[in-house]
Design a protein around this motif. Structure first.
Motif, PDB file in Angstrom:
ATOM      1  N   UNK A   1       0.826  -1.208   0.000  1.00 53.78           N
ATOM      2  CA  UNK A   1       0.000   0.000   0.000  1.00 53.78           C
ATOM      3  C   UNK A   1       0.867   1.268   0.000  1.00 53.78           C
ATOM      4  N   UNK A   2       1.914   1.211   0.820  1.00 55.48           N
ATOM      5  CA  UNK A   2       2.714   2.420   1.041  1.00 55.48           C
ATOM      6  C   UNK A   2       3.598   2.786  -0.155  1.00 55.48           C
ATOM      7  N   UNK A   3       4.073   1.779  -0.898  1.00 54.04           N
ATOM      8  CA  UNK A   3       5.087   2.068  -1.934  1.00 54.04           C
ATOM      9  C   UNK A   3       4.513   2.119  -3.344  1.00 54.04           C
ATOM     10  N   UNK A   4       3.193   2.263  -3.433  1.00 56.93           N
ATOM     11  CA  UNK A   4       2.543   2.274  -4.755  1.00 56.93           C
ATOM     12  C   UNK A   4       3.198   3.243  -5.738  1.00 56.93           C
ATOM     13  N   UNK A   5       3.389   4.480  -5.257  1.00 57.88           N
ATOM     14  CA  UNK A   5       3.898   5.513  -6.166  1.00 57.88           C
ATOM     15  C   UNK A   5       5.316   5.186  -6.610  1.00 57.88           C
ATOM     16  N   UNK A   6       6.078   4.683  -5.657  1.00 60.48           N
ATOM     17  CA  UNK A   6       7.465   4.310  -5.973  1.00 60.48           C
ATOM     18  C   UNK A   6       7.484   3.280  -7.096  1.00 60.48           C
ATOM     19  N   UNK A   7       6.638   2.240  -6.980  1.00 61.05           N
ATOM     20  CA  UNK A   7       6.649   1.198  -8.024  1.00 61.05           C
ATOM     21  C   UNK A   7       6.155   1.733  -9.359  1.00 61.05           C
ATOM     22  N   UNK A   8       5.137   2.624  -9.284  1.00 62.19           N
ATOM     23  CA  UNK A   8       4.633   3.160 -10.546  1.00 62.19           C
ATOM     24  C   UNK A   8       5.792   3.845 -11.287  1.00 62.19           C
ATOM     25  N   UNK A   9       6.601   4.581 -10.514  1.00 63.21           N
ATOM     26  CA  UNK A   9       7.739   5.268 -11.130  1.00 63.21           C
ATOM     27  C   UNK A   9       8.806   4.297 -11.592  1.00 63.21           C
ATOM     28  N   UNK A  10       9.120   3.363 -10.721  1.00 68.16           N
ATOM     29  CA  UNK A  10      10.251   2.492 -11.045  1.00 68.16           C
ATOM     30  C   UNK A  10       9.903   1.412 -12.062  1.00 68.16           C
ATOM     31  N   UNK A  11       8.703   0.804 -11.915  1.00 66.47           N
ATOM     32  CA  UNK A  11       8.349  -0.324 -12.784  1.00 66.47           C
ATOM     33  C   UNK A  11       7.458   0.091 -13.943  1.00 66.47           C
ATOM     34  N   UNK A  12       6.806   1.233 -13.769  1.00 66.86           N
ATOM     35  CA  UNK A  12       5.918   1.688 -14.832  1.00 66.86           C
ATOM     36  C   UNK A  12       4.497   1.178 -14.683  1.00 66.86           C
ATOM     37  N   UNK A  13       4.200   0.515 -13.599  1.00 66.10           N
ATOM     38  CA  UNK A  13       2.841   0.048 -13.351  1.00 66.10           C
ATOM     39  C   UNK A  13       2.674  -0.159 -11.848  1.00 66.10           C
ATOM     40  N   UNK A  14       1.426  -0.373 -11.450  1.00 69.59           N
ATOM     41  CA  UNK A  14       1.163  -0.529 -10.012  1.00 69.59           C
ATOM     42  C   UNK A  14       1.077  -1.992  -9.621  1.00 69.59           C
ATOM     43  N   UNK A  15       1.497  -2.264  -8.401  1.00 75.80           N
ATOM     44  CA  UNK A  15       1.209  -3.556  -7.785  1.00 75.80           C
ATOM     45  C   UNK A  15       0.067  -3.250  -6.818  1.00 75.80           C
TER      46      UNK A  15
END
Ligand code: HSE
Length: 433
Positions: A27-41
């Motif tokens: 929940x907390x790192x959503x934005x980080x992953x969107x930036x790093x991976x290009x999509x949400x988990x």
């Protein structure tokens, strides 16, 4: 496939310490992953036996259920993270998730060390991913190294400190000169050792990890039952002090080797020369030293347990699977482990030994001991007379490399000699050619 927004949906089974770590980071790192991976988990569902349980994070309305079918039957869930531990029902849930075409991440070393082959085969059949980085050495990316970076390397030795509890106890025994029991009790108070520490201190936890490491390193089925296991409950402050005086640290090692087509898989306390890379691994840290024919040596070091280090390893797996889903290449790391290389019985292994013997202190005694050792092809490297007690002498020996079965025979015969008052300690010595 990733869903229409390109996101990947994840479910977490079990809200224990690690499960809550995984869910809260999702929940907390959503934005980080969107930036790093290009999509949400996206955390889509939670399974928890007691759904009214108070969680220490805000689950932001993510549905929580006590029925595994709610989670595993949800067609939107693509990756199932199992953080329940134990054999059942975790095994059933994982197999059912794989049967429904889900990918699975698990930290469950108990399960993998007993039923790994069945789970890997189930994943392979479905072309699904089964990742389990957190099952060995927590946040230390050792399984990923074995499954990917080192896949082309004929490995010879994988030697690890893979249990933080025992490493913490041995580190403190060495630093403070304390006894095992008192330091264990203190470690329990401080939360470094479990209320029931048996599987850690008796070497079973490390044995499970040795089975998983051996399987991946040597591409053959190895279960916990194949691993020779000795724990640290018999180690005394004197053992550690004598080892120290002779230039060695005492560590609980998982030793996995391949020699002439046979696998060595064993966990036991051992002396390591103080200059050895694993000897300086202290406190609750884990490390794994890997040797290969072309590679030379690589050592990986870090946190082997704890909520967030373990969750970090799990989320690394989740991200990797999400990437596989998006690029349509799931199942690429699956190995079936059909080959059965024999695991060497402990009597056949070859190592050096550290012996502490209480002997009568009179002429010719050492000759009787060396004669008995020599009869069984055991030759001495170092001998030290350390102490005198009521007319007896305590001697400490380090042998050259010997076959364990020969050493055991020699010990049996030495124990029957009239001059032998006590065989105080027998430990293996690793890391010396
Ligand atoms: N109990 C383990 C340890 C952590 O002390 O390292 C989980 O494998």
């Amino acid at each position: 496939m990733a869903n229409e927004r390109g996101n990947v949906n994840v479910a977490v089974l079990g809200m224990g310490t690690v499960g809550q770590g995984v869910a809260s980071l999702l929940l907390r790192q959503k934005d980080f992953w969107r930036e790093r991976l290009g999509y949400e988990l996206t955390l889509r569902r939670i399974l928890e036996k007691y759904p009214d349980k108070t969680l220490d994070f805000d689950r932001e309305g993510v549905p929580i259920s006590a029925d595994w079918r709610d989670v595993v039957d949800d067609p939107e869930v693509q990756i199932v993270v199992e953080t329940m531990g134990g054999i059942e029902p975790a095994k059933t849930f994982i197999l059912e998730a794989l049967r429904r075409g889900k990918h699975v991440v698990t930290a469950n070393k108990d399960l993998l060390a007993l039923h790994g082959r069945e789970l890997f085969a189930a994943a392979s059949e479905r072309g699904a991913d089964l990742y389990f980085e957190a099952s060995v050495a927590g946040a230390v990316p050792v399984l990923c190294a074995l499954r990917q970076n080192l896949i082309a390397e004929p490995l010879t030795d994988v030697i690890g400190i893979v249990n933080g509890t025992t490493n913490y106890i041995l580190t403190r025994m060495a630093a403070e000169g304390g006894e095992f029991g008192e330091i264990l009790a203190d470690a329990q108070k401080l939360g470094y050792a479990e209320f029931n520490p048996a599987s850690d201190v008796e070497g079973i936890d490390a044995g499970r990890k040795a089975a998983i490491l051996s399987m991946l390193s040597f591409n053959s089925q190895v279960t916990l039952d194949d691993v020779y296991v000795e724990g640290i409950t018999g180690i005394t402050r004197e053992d550690i002090a004598f080892a120290d005086q002779m230039g060695f640290a005492v560590k609980l090692l998982a030793v996995c080797r391949e020699r002439e087509g046979k696998i060595e898989a064993r966990v036991h306390p051992a002396l390591l020369p103080k200059g050895h890379p694993l000897a300086g691994v202290g406190d609750t840290f884990n490390a794994v030293l890997i040797k290969g024919e072309s590679l030379g040596e690589v050592m990986l070091y870090g946190r082997g347990a704890g909520r967030f280090p373990t969750a970090s390893a799990i989320l690394g797996d989740v991200s990797e699977i999400a990437r596989n889903i998006r690029f349509g290449c799931c199942g690429r790391l699956n190995q079936v482990f059909d080959r059965l290389k024999p695991v060497m019985p402990i009597d056949e292994i070859k190592t050096r030994f550290f012996l502490r013997l209480l002997l009568a202190d009179r002429p010719g005694v050492l000759a009787q001991i060396t004669k008995t050792l020599g009869k069984h092809e055991v030759s001495l490297d170092t001998v030290r007379q350390t102490d005198l007690k009521d007319g007896d002498a305590e001697l400490v020996f380090i042998t050259h490399i010997a076959r364990e079965g020969d050493m055991r025979q020699a010990l049996k015969e030495m124990g029957e000699l009239e001059v032998t008052k006590e065989i105080i300690t027998v430990l293996r010595v690793e890391g010396v050619a």
